[in-house]
Design an enzyme around this catalytic site. Sequence first.
Site, PDB file in Angstrom:
ATOM      1  CG  HIS A 135       3.857  -2.994  11.481  1.00 44.47           C
ATOM      2  ND1 HIS A 135       3.700  -2.853  10.117  1.00 44.47           N
ATOM      3  CD2 HIS A 135       4.319  -1.778  11.921  1.00 44.47           C
ATOM      4  CE1 HIS A 135       4.056  -1.624   9.758  1.00 44.47           C
ATOM      5  NE2 HIS A 135       4.418  -0.955  10.826  1.00 44.47           N
ATOM      6  CG  HIS A 136       8.062  -1.353  13.029  1.00 43.04           C
ATOM      7  ND1 HIS A 136       8.317  -1.897  11.787  1.00 43.04           N
ATOM      8  CD2 HIS A 136       7.513  -0.131  12.798  1.00 43.04           C
ATOM      9  CE1 HIS A 136       7.939  -1.023  10.843  1.00 43.04           C
ATOM     10  NE2 HIS A 136       7.451   0.052  11.444  1.00 43.04           N
ATOM     11  CB  ALA A 137       6.522  -5.058  18.806  1.00 43.50           C
TER      12      ALA A 137
END
Length: 295
Positions: free
Chosen positions: A115-117
């Site tokens: 989810h940090h991409a």
Amino acid sequence: MTFEVYSHDRWTIPLPEGHRFPISKYGLLRERVAGLVTVRESEPVPWQWLARVHEEALLERIRTGQMSTREQRGLGLPWSEVLVERGRRSVGGTLAAAGWALAHGIGMNLGGGTHHAGRDFARGYCLFNDVAVTLAQLRVEGLAQRAVVVDCDVHQGDGTAQILGPDPDAFALSLHGARNYPFQRIPSDLDVDLPSGTGDDDYLGELEGALDVALAAGPFDVAFYLAGADPWEGDRLGRLSLTKAGLRLRDELVLARLRGIPTVVVLAGGYAPDPSDTVDINAATLDCVLARAAN
Ligand SMILES: [Zn+2]
């Protein structure tokens, strides 16, 4: 028919000695659940599908090994060909789990939750955003349009927020440690910042309220649940204090509230000093998934 899950654990990336990325948890989890479910190899997602979500220039740098030193530092993982292959397969696992969820009500990837991409950045151990790419593909195939993301990883889902926050047909909820990474936030549709040391009862109360808000924005055709193991009290990177029993109640609560919506469950983070603790938490999540699949 046995329940099918997906894993990319055999694509192991070379890491320097003492690196904090818990690469071993994926293989250990596969071993732990092998008797309960059928584990399939995740297939690599085509580059064109990644390009529905990610900027072409970023994909080109990743594909050709041209990520800058700064980018690789932000990612927290050294670039290698197998890193890229592994990243594509991690997305492929979430896509396969979505296919299973649409056919059978619920599906699970033994990976994903990256989810940090974001559209134009890859950071925090996350190369591609599996949930956003999967949703884009479901839309192209006409299988789903409106989606809810319930992100219970201890870290805020900034990449998902960047991509899906402005999307009128997606609702992104993130419940996380207020003082955890990322320190510069991109707002989700609903962010719940929890004080360090938050325990089971307070967490479950906040989650209940947040789910009320998220589900009021429905109806939804598909749900994604990031069942991060890192809100656990012993986690090295998380600042919350949930017990294993509390995390199980969390899983049960989320899956009960998402009942009626095809639900895709992904692992996200987990940084217990002993990876077998992370595997306990992930295996309990699978247990809850199988319980919902059976009813
Ligand atoms: Zn995390």
